[in-house]
Scaffold this motif. Structure first.
Motif, PDB file in Angstrom:
ATOM      1  N   ALA A   1       0.804  -1.221   0.000  1.00 27.26           N
ATOM      2  CA  ALA A   1       0.000   0.000   0.000  1.00 27.26           C
ATOM      3  C   ALA A   1       0.838   1.273   0.000  1.00 27.26           C
ATOM      4  O   ALA A   1       0.300   2.359  -0.153  1.00 27.26           O
ATOM      5  N   THR A   2       2.152   1.131   0.181  1.00 26.88           N
ATOM      6  CA  THR A   2       3.039   2.293   0.219  1.00 26.88           C
ATOM      7  C   THR A   2       4.290   1.991  -0.619  1.00 26.88           C
ATOM      8  O   THR A   2       4.604   0.815  -0.864  1.00 26.88           O
ATOM      9  N   PRO A   3       5.026   3.017  -1.023  1.00 26.14           N
ATOM     10  CA  PRO A   3       6.284   2.775  -1.741  1.00 26.14           C
ATOM     11  C   PRO A   3       7.269   1.928  -0.930  1.00 26.14           C
ATOM     12  O   PRO A   3       7.970   1.086  -1.505  1.00 26.14           O
ATOM     13  N   GLU A   4       7.307   2.104   0.358  1.00 27.16           N
ATOM     14  CA  GLU A   4       8.199   1.300   1.211  1.00 27.16           C
ATOM     15  C   GLU A   4       7.818  -0.173   1.168  1.00 27.16           C
ATOM     16  O   GLU A   4       8.679  -1.051   1.073  1.00 27.16           O
ATOM     17  N   GLN A   5       6.523  -0.462   1.230  1.00 24.72           N
ATOM     18  CA  GLN A   5       6.066  -1.848   1.146  1.00 24.72           C
ATOM     19  C   GLN A   5       6.355  -2.426  -0.236  1.00 24.72           C
ATOM     20  O   GLN A   5       6.745  -3.589  -0.355  1.00 24.72           O
ATOM     21  N   GLU A   6       6.201  -1.627  -1.284  1.00 18.88           N
ATOM     22  CA  GLU A   6       6.489  -2.097  -2.641  1.00 18.88           C
ATOM     23  C   GLU A   6       7.947  -2.518  -2.784  1.00 18.88           C
ATOM     24  O   GLU A   6       8.255  -3.467  -3.499  1.00 18.88           O
ATOM     25  N   LYS A   7       8.846  -1.830  -2.098  1.00 18.38           N
ATOM     26  CA  LYS A   7      10.277  -2.181  -2.146  1.00 18.38           C
ATOM     27  C   LYS A   7      10.544  -3.568  -1.567  1.00 18.38           C
ATOM     28  O   LYS A   7      11.515  -4.208  -1.929  1.00 18.38           O
ATOM     29  N   ALA A   8       9.690  -4.034  -0.658  1.00 19.89           N
ATOM     30  CA  ALA A   8       9.887  -5.322   0.001  1.00 19.89           C
ATOM     31  C   ALA A   8       9.395  -6.501  -0.832  1.00 19.89           C
ATOM     32  O   ALA A   8       9.782  -7.648  -0.565  1.00 19.89           O
ATOM     33  N   ILE A   9       8.583  -6.237  -1.833  1.00 17.01           N
ATOM     34  CA  ILE A   9       8.038  -7.327  -2.643  1.00 17.01           C
ATOM     35  C   ILE A   9       9.183  -8.090  -3.302  1.00 17.01           C
ATOM     36  O   ILE A   9      10.021  -7.515  -3.976  1.00 17.01           O
ATOM     37  N   GLY A  10       9.222  -9.380  -3.077  1.00 18.43           N
ATOM     38  CA  GLY A  10      10.239 -10.231  -3.680  1.00 18.43           C
ATOM     39  C   GLY A  10      11.568 -10.250  -2.965  1.00 18.43           C
ATOM     40  O   GLY A  10      12.462 -10.995  -3.332  1.00 18.43           O
ATOM     41  N   ASN A  11      11.706  -9.456  -1.926  1.00 15.55           N
ATOM     42  CA  ASN A  11      12.979  -9.391  -1.198  1.00 15.55           C
ATOM     43  C   ASN A  11      12.718  -9.174   0.294  1.00 15.55           C
ATOM     44  O   ASN A  11      13.349  -8.333   0.920  1.00 15.55           O
ATOM     45  N   GLN A  12      11.810  -9.935   0.824  1.00 17.47           N
ATOM     46  CA  GLN A  12      11.400  -9.716   2.204  1.00 17.47           C
ATOM     47  C   GLN A  12      12.433 -10.180   3.225  1.00 17.47           C
ATOM     48  O   GLN A  12      12.322  -9.867   4.399  1.00 17.47           O
ATOM     49  N   THR A  13      13.457 -10.902   2.771  1.00 20.37           N
ATOM     50  CA  THR A  13      14.517 -11.325   3.688  1.00 20.37           C
ATOM     51  C   THR A  13      15.906 -10.954   3.176  1.00 20.37           C
ATOM     52  O   THR A  13      16.891 -11.592   3.522  1.00 20.37           O
ATOM     53  N   GLY A  14      15.975  -9.949   2.332  1.00 25.33           N
ATOM     54  CA  GLY A  14      17.276  -9.498   1.852  1.00 25.33           C
ATOM     55  C   GLY A  14      17.990 -10.491   0.961  1.00 25.33           C
ATOM     56  O   GLY A  14      19.215 -10.503   0.897  1.00 25.33           O
ATOM     57  N   GLY A  15      17.243 -11.347   0.269  1.00 21.01           N
ATOM     58  CA  GLY A  15      17.841 -12.296  -0.660  1.00 21.01           C
ATOM     59  C   GLY A  15      18.066 -13.684  -0.108  1.00 21.01           C
ATOM     60  O   GLY A  15      18.468 -14.584  -0.850  1.00 21.01           O
ATOM     61  N   ARG A  16      17.825 -13.883   1.162  1.00 18.99           N
ATOM     62  CA  ARG A  16      17.965 -15.224   1.754  1.00 18.99           C
ATOM     63  C   ARG A  16      16.710 -16.041   1.488  1.00 18.99           C
ATOM     64  O   ARG A  16      15.665 -15.497   1.159  1.00 18.99           O
ATOM     65  N   VAL A  17      16.817 -17.361   1.674  1.00 16.00           N
ATOM     66  CA  VAL A  17      15.620 -18.193   1.607  1.00 16.00           C
ATOM     67  C   VAL A  17      14.662 -17.701   2.680  1.00 16.00           C
ATOM     68  O   VAL A  17      15.045 -17.492   3.835  1.00 16.00           O
ATOM     69  N   PHE A  18      13.421 -17.476   2.276  1.00 13.42           N
ATOM     70  CA  PHE A  18      12.412 -16.868   3.132  1.00 13.42           C
ATOM     71  C   PHE A  18      11.488 -17.902   3.767  1.00 13.42           C
ATOM     72  O   PHE A  18      11.195 -17.845   4.952  1.00 13.42           O
ATOM     73  N   LEU A  19      11.040 -18.866   2.966  1.00 10.25           N
ATOM     74  CA  LEU A  19      10.035 -19.812   3.436  1.00 10.25           C
ATOM     75  C   LEU A  19      10.479 -21.237   3.147  1.00 10.25           C
ATOM     76  O   LEU A  19      11.216 -21.488   2.192  1.00 10.25           O
ATOM     77  N   PHE A  20       9.984 -22.162   3.949  1.00  7.86           N
ATOM     78  CA  PHE A  20      10.373 -23.560   3.867  1.00  7.86           C
ATOM     79  C   PHE A  20       9.105 -24.394   3.716  1.00  7.86           C
ATOM     80  O   PHE A  20       8.321 -24.502   4.650  1.00  7.86           O
ATOM     81  N   LEU A  21       8.910 -24.932   2.514  1.00  9.07           N
ATOM     82  CA  LEU A  21       7.730 -25.723   2.212  1.00  9.07           C
ATOM     83  C   LEU A  21       8.089 -27.198   2.328  1.00  9.07           C
ATOM     84  O   LEU A  21       8.827 -27.730   1.510  1.00  9.07           O
ATOM     85  N   TYR A  22       7.566 -27.838   3.372  1.00  3.71           N
ATOM     86  CA  TYR A  22       7.828 -29.255   3.605  1.00  3.71           C
ATOM     87  C   TYR A  22       6.796 -30.092   2.866  1.00  3.71           C
ATOM     88  O   TYR A  22       5.622 -29.733   2.812  1.00  3.71           O
ATOM     89  N   THR A  23       7.247 -31.201   2.299  1.00  2.96           N
ATOM     90  CA  THR A  23       6.379 -32.087   1.534  1.00  2.96           C
ATOM     91  C   THR A  23       6.611 -33.538   1.949  1.00  2.96           C
ATOM     92  O   THR A  23       7.689 -33.874   2.454  1.00  2.96           O
ATOM     93  N   ASP A  24       5.615 -34.370   1.715  1.00  2.00           N
ATOM     94  CA  ASP A  24       5.768 -35.802   1.970  1.00  2.00           C
ATOM     95  C   ASP A  24       6.230 -36.548   0.725  1.00  2.00           C
ATOM     96  O   ASP A  24       6.489 -37.749   0.768  1.00  2.00           O
ATOM     97  N   ASP A  25       6.330 -35.830  -0.427  1.00  2.00           N
ATOM     98  CA  ASP A  25       6.785 -36.445  -1.669  1.00  2.00           C
ATOM     99  C   ASP A  25       7.503 -35.385  -2.508  1.00  2.00           C
ATOM    100  O   ASP A  25       6.895 -34.676  -3.318  1.00  2.00           O
TER     101      ASP A  25
END
Length: 130
Positions: A61-85
């Motif tokens: 909703a703001t230019p500051e928030q737009e800057k975070a899109i796609g880089n919410q952790t400064g380029g590190r892996v952000f989320l961990f999706l665990y799967t059974d297969d």
């Protein structure tokens, strides 16, 4: 004491394109999509219907928030999706055009690969060794 993280926010450019990617491409479940006002929606997705942790998709909703899109952790892996297969999900995601930034690999904890979501946030797809 019993505690858990119920949800966290993922800042996105557009609600509908984010829903399309996470639901159609990654096979997440749309839990809720409620219009709050002319510009804001309450959009909750989850890897599965009975998962305890959900993602709130929040349109920047703001230019500051737009800057975070796609880089919410400064380029590190952000989320961990665990799967059974791992190979089922990896092959399905690859067929749907998901961008993988490496080849799958075996680690002491399981099979893993890093992929990007539609905005460039990095995720690990992991099947844990039992």
């Amino acid at each position: 004491m019993s505690r858990k993280i119920g949800a966290f926010t993922l800042v996105v450019k557009d609600y509908d394109e984010a829903i399309q990617f996470y639901v159609s491409t990654l096979n997440f479940t749309l839990i809720e999509d409620t219009q709050l006002d002319d510009h804001k929606r309450w959009v909750i997705i989850s890897p599965s219907k009975n998962n305890e942790t959900n993602i709130l998709l929040a349109k920047a909703a703001t230019p500051e928030q737009e800057k975070a899109i796609g880089n919410q952790t400064g380029g590190r892996v952000f989320l961990f999706l665990y799967t059974d297969d791992f190979w089922r999900d990896y092959n399905d995601m690859k067929a749907k055009g998901v961008i993988f930034i490496e080849e799958p690999r075996e680690e002491i904890y399981g099979t893993v690969v890093v992929f990007e979501d539609l905005y460039g946030n990095k995720w690990d797809l992991i099947e844990s060794k039992k």
